[in-house]
Design a protein around this motif. Structure first.
Motif, PDB file in Angstrom:
ATOM      1  N   ARG A   1       0.817  -1.224   0.000  1.00  0.00           N
ATOM      2  CA  ARG A   1       0.000   0.000   0.000  1.00  0.00           C
ATOM      3  C   ARG A   1       0.846   1.268   0.000  1.00  0.00           C
ATOM      4  NH1 ARG A   1      -4.266  -0.425   4.754  1.00  0.00           N
ATOM      5  NH2 ARG A   1      -4.597   1.721   4.050  1.00  0.00           N
ATOM      6  N   MET A   2       1.705   1.401   0.994  1.00  0.00           N
ATOM      7  CA  MET A   2       2.444   2.655   1.130  1.00  0.00           C
ATOM      8  C   MET A   2       3.509   2.830   0.057  1.00  0.00           C
ATOM      9  SD  MET A   2       1.133   4.421   3.565  1.00  0.00           S
ATOM     10  CE  MET A   2      -0.465   3.779   3.045  1.00  0.00           C
ATOM     11  N   ALA A   3       4.326   1.816  -0.164  1.00  0.00           N
ATOM     12  CA  ALA A   3       5.446   1.976  -1.097  1.00  0.00           C
ATOM     13  C   ALA A   3       4.991   2.312  -2.519  1.00  0.00           C
ATOM     14  CB  ALA A   3       6.331   0.730  -1.082  1.00  0.00           C
TER      15      ALA A   3
ATOM     16  N   TRP B   1       7.648   4.033  -4.446  1.00  0.00           N
ATOM     17  CA  TRP B   1       8.443   2.966  -3.856  1.00  0.00           C
ATOM     18  C   TRP B   1       9.359   3.440  -2.740  1.00  0.00           C
ATOM     19  CZ3 TRP B   1       6.330  -1.486  -4.429  1.00  0.00           C
ATOM     20  CH2 TRP B   1       5.531  -1.691  -5.561  1.00  0.00           C
ATOM     21  N   ARG B   2       9.072   4.613  -2.205  1.00  0.00           N
ATOM     22  CA  ARG B   2       9.691   5.035  -0.956  1.00  0.00           C
ATOM     23  C   ARG B   2       8.725   4.703   0.189  1.00  0.00           C
ATOM     24  NH1 ARG B   2      10.425   9.702  -4.460  1.00  0.00           N
ATOM     25  NH2 ARG B   2      12.532   9.548  -5.353  1.00  0.00           N
ATOM     26  N   LEU B   3       9.245   4.647   1.400  1.00  0.00           N
ATOM     27  CA  LEU B   3       8.448   4.224   2.554  1.00  0.00           C
ATOM     28  C   LEU B   3       8.308   5.367   3.551  1.00  0.00           C
ATOM     29  CD1 LEU B   3      10.033   0.707   3.045  1.00  0.00           C
ATOM     30  CD2 LEU B   3       7.687   1.160   2.339  1.00  0.00           C
ATOM     31  N   PRO B   4       7.137   5.983   3.628  1.00  0.00           N
ATOM     32  CA  PRO B   4       6.931   7.002   4.668  1.00  0.00           C
ATOM     33  C   PRO B   4       7.164   6.412   6.056  1.00  0.00           C
ATOM     34  CG  PRO B   4       5.160   7.062   3.055  1.00  0.00           C
ATOM     35  CD  PRO B   4       5.959   5.826   2.763  1.00  0.00           C
ATOM     36  N   GLU B   5       7.836   7.170   6.893  1.00  0.00           N
ATOM     37  CA  GLU B   5       8.215   6.688   8.224  1.00  0.00           C
ATOM     38  C   GLU B   5       7.158   6.974   9.284  1.00  0.00           C
ATOM     39  OE1 GLU B   5      11.177   5.327   9.567  1.00  0.00           O
ATOM     40  OE2 GLU B   5      12.070   5.015   7.597  1.00  0.00           O
ATOM     41  N   HIS B   6       6.416   8.086   9.150  1.00  0.00           N
ATOM     42  CA  HIS B   6       5.645   8.618  10.271  1.00  0.00           C
ATOM     43  C   HIS B   6       4.164   8.737   9.932  1.00  0.00           C
ATOM     44  CE1 HIS B   6       9.607   9.392  11.752  1.00  0.00           C
ATOM     45  NE2 HIS B   6       9.864  10.249  10.772  1.00  0.00           N
ATOM     46  N   TYR B   7       3.313   8.411  10.945  1.00  0.00           N
ATOM     47  CA  TYR B   7       1.877   8.305  10.728  1.00  0.00           C
ATOM     48  C   TYR B   7       1.114   8.874  11.925  1.00  0.00           C
ATOM     49  CZ  TYR B   7       3.374   5.156   7.029  1.00  0.00           C
ATOM     50  OH  TYR B   7       3.982   4.641   5.918  1.00  0.00           O
ATOM     51  N   THR B   8      -0.148   9.202  11.669  1.00  0.00           N
ATOM     52  CA  THR B   8      -1.054   9.628  12.731  1.00  0.00           C
ATOM     53  C   THR B   8      -1.648   8.404  13.421  1.00  0.00           C
ATOM     54  OG1 THR B   8      -2.939   9.682  11.218  1.00  0.00           O
ATOM     55  CG2 THR B   8      -1.630  11.710  11.424  1.00  0.00           C
TER      56      THR B   8
ATOM     57  N   PHE C   1      16.658   9.710  15.597  1.00  0.00           N
ATOM     58  CA  PHE C   1      15.859   8.498  15.733  1.00  0.00           C
ATOM     59  C   PHE C   1      14.481   8.583  15.087  1.00  0.00           C
ATOM     60  CE2 PHE C   1      18.942   8.478  19.218  1.00  0.00           C
ATOM     61  CZ  PHE C   1      19.588   7.285  18.929  1.00  0.00           C
ATOM     62  N   ARG C   2      13.970   9.796  14.878  1.00  0.00           N
ATOM     63  CA  ARG C   2      12.712   9.949  14.146  1.00  0.00           C
ATOM     64  C   ARG C   2      12.833  11.125  13.173  1.00  0.00           C
ATOM     65  NH1 ARG C   2       7.778   9.127  18.536  1.00  0.00           N
ATOM     66  NH2 ARG C   2       8.210   6.941  19.036  1.00  0.00           N
ATOM     67  N   PRO C   3      13.744  11.023  12.225  1.00  0.00           N
ATOM     68  CA  PRO C   3      13.929  12.142  11.302  1.00  0.00           C
ATOM     69  C   PRO C   3      12.756  12.266  10.340  1.00  0.00           C
ATOM     70  CG  PRO C   3      15.222  10.273  10.591  1.00  0.00           C
ATOM     71  CD  PRO C   3      14.628   9.892  11.919  1.00  0.00           C
ATOM     72  N   ALA C   4      12.547  13.483   9.874  1.00  0.00           N
ATOM     73  CA  ALA C   4      11.496  13.712   8.882  1.00  0.00           C
ATOM     74  C   ALA C   4      11.802  12.967   7.592  1.00  0.00           C
ATOM     75  CB  ALA C   4      11.371  15.209   8.611  1.00  0.00           C
ATOM     76  N   GLY C   5      10.749  12.728   6.811  1.00  0.00           N
ATOM     77  CA  GLY C   5      10.939  12.164   5.476  1.00  0.00           C
ATOM     78  C   GLY C   5      11.030  10.653   5.462  1.00  0.00           C
ATOM     79  N   THR C   6      11.878  10.129   4.573  1.00  0.00           N
ATOM     80  CA  THR C   6      12.044   8.688   4.419  1.00  0.00           C
ATOM     81  C   THR C   6      13.511   8.322   4.602  1.00  0.00           C
ATOM     82  OG1 THR C   6      12.420   8.749   2.025  1.00  0.00           O
ATOM     83  CG2 THR C   6      10.133   8.646   2.776  1.00  0.00           C
ATOM     84  N   THR C   7      13.744   7.052   4.895  1.00  0.00           N
ATOM     85  CA  THR C   7      15.075   6.570   5.255  1.00  0.00           C
ATOM     86  C   THR C   7      15.439   5.394   4.358  1.00  0.00           C
ATOM     87  OG1 THR C   7      14.618   7.221   7.542  1.00  0.00           O
ATOM     88  CG2 THR C   7      16.479   5.737   7.187  1.00  0.00           C
ATOM     89  N   PRO C   8      16.344   5.573   3.381  1.00  0.00           N
ATOM     90  CA  PRO C   8      16.667   4.470   2.475  1.00  0.00           C
ATOM     91  C   PRO C   8      17.118   3.198   3.187  1.00  0.00           C
ATOM     92  CG  PRO C   8      17.513   6.522   1.591  1.00  0.00           C
ATOM     93  CD  PRO C   8      16.987   6.831   2.972  1.00  0.00           C
TER      94      PRO C   8
END
Length: 396
Positions: free
Chosen positions: A204-206, A211-218, A233-240
């Motif tokens: 769903r997300m990727a 094909w990037r993976l969002p890290e943060h959600y409500t 440890f919880r940076p904005a954006g996505t983390t390869p």
């Protein structure tokens, strides 16, 4: 040439794993906890002991035990005892994030308890079953959200939610732990739950985010593009690096299912190739984060994304490898040997500066064996799953 079948490369991997295990042997304290070591292997000034440190040491030394490391049983015994007698909260249940510090209850730490318990059971440890039963109950009662098929993130010591934050990282490591739990117990509910988490992120997300993976959600599991927590440890954006990690777990799960005719390998490859295209810097190494647009954000280079890329490219080399896969795997190890591996003392430097030299901007000492040891050992196993079993049956 496929390096996975090259005898000199396989010998290097085993030697590197054994050097790391010997280096981290020195972290064991008299009270059964684990010190962080400096670059030469001496203990750094002691602070609170975090749950992921204790649990990862147990898991890592179970891997070490599988290849015959002589001190492995002592390290596993100590880690399991420290988990049960110090991290475990006898008043409220669950496991404290940091002994001597933060007493919150985090999914990230609790799923690593499941990994430690499962790995210990695979090693036949007598204390594994009680830990596995306890952590299974805690995860069910407090963290698992059946309606979403995902784990909630964080509670106070007495189980009050203190934020609506939801994150990929804890769920990704939850998949890792649940796959190990299935391998240890044969209980199919772990495999089913892991599949639900993987479907959310990889099916769903990727594809919905190139094909990037969002890290943060409500709290209701909507992507939170504005979230910017702790920059480490919880940076904005996505983390390869997390994309490599989750893609490997997707292939691991698919293998445990019996390699059904699904698109899981296609999804995994799309995530891997996007992460490498986004993350590999022109001067080598993998940048830490991307903005939601896909542009580089935090360009710092840490050891663990390289180890995770090694692990997932090793999986690709065990399937239907391309020449690009072989080149990427070789490139990753060449960079690791040149910039991260400490050939003199053992272990990996955790970060390098823009000149490619070890530095201490975010990390002090060598805080981790887990990522590097898996990069050493997982390429040696014959399959995509059951790594502890594969290592125990290893012949070189």
């Amino acid at each position: 040439m496929n390096l996975l079948t090259d005898s000199s490369h396989r010998e290097f991997l085993l030697d590197e794993a054994r050097r790391s295990l010997r280096f981290f042997d020195a972290s064991l304290r008299a009270d059964g906890g684990f010190d962080v070591l400096d670059w030469q292997g001496a203990p750094l000034p002691r602070g609170p002991q975090e749950l992921h440190t204790t649990t990862r040491m147990v898991h890592s030394y179970v891997l070490g035990r599988a290849i015959g490391h002589p001190n492995a049983d002592r390290m596993i015994d100590a880690g399991l005892a420290y988990l049960w007698n110090h991290h475990r909260d006898q008043s409220h249940g669950g496991y404290l994030w940091a002994v001597g510090g933060d007493d919150s209850k985090l999914a990230y730490g609790h799923v690593f308890v499941l990994l430690a318990a499962s790995s210990a059971k695979l090693a036949g440890h007598p204390d594994a079953d009680r830990l596995l039963a306890d952590i299974s109950d805690i995860l069910d009662r407090h963290f698992w959200e059946e309606d979403h098929g995902l784990y909630a993130d964080e509670f106070t010591r007495d189980w009050q939610p203190f934020s609506g934050y939801r994150g990929m990282n804890a769920n990704m490591h939850g998949v890792e732990a649940m796959l190990a739990a299935f391998e240890a117990t044969g209980d199919a509910h772990w495999l089913s739950r892991a599949g639900r988490v993987l479907d959310f992120f990889t099916a769903r997300m990727a594809p919905a985010h190139n094909w990037r993976l969002p890290e943060h959600y409500t709290a209701d599991w909507q992507v939170d593009p504005a979230y910017s927590g702790n920059p480490m440890f919880r940076p904005a954006g996505t983390t390869p690096g997390h994309s490599f990690e989750l893609a490997r777990l997707c292939l691991h799960h698919w293998d445990l299912l019996g390699r059904p005719a699904t698109d899981a390998p296609t999804r995994a490859r799309a995530i891997i190739e996007r992460a490498m295209a986004d993350g590999w810097r022109a001067d080598g190494g993998i940048l830490y984060t991307l903005a939601t647009s896909g542009q580089p954000a935090i360009r710092d280079r840490y050891w663990w994304p390289v180890t995770e890329a090694i692990g997932v490219y090793a999986h690709l080399l065990k399937l239907s490898p391309t020449e690009e896969d072989r080149q990427a795997y070789d490139q990753l190890w060449t960079f690791a040997q040149t910039h991260f591996i400490d050939a003199d003392n053992g272990g990996w430097f955790p970060e390098i500066d823009d000149t490619g030299q070890p530095t201490t901007t975010q990390f002090h000492g060598k805080p981790d064996i887990y990522h590097a040891l898996q990069a050493d050992l997982y390429p040696l196993t014959p399959g995509l799953s059951r790594p502890i079993e594969g290592l125990a049956n290893l012949t070189t």
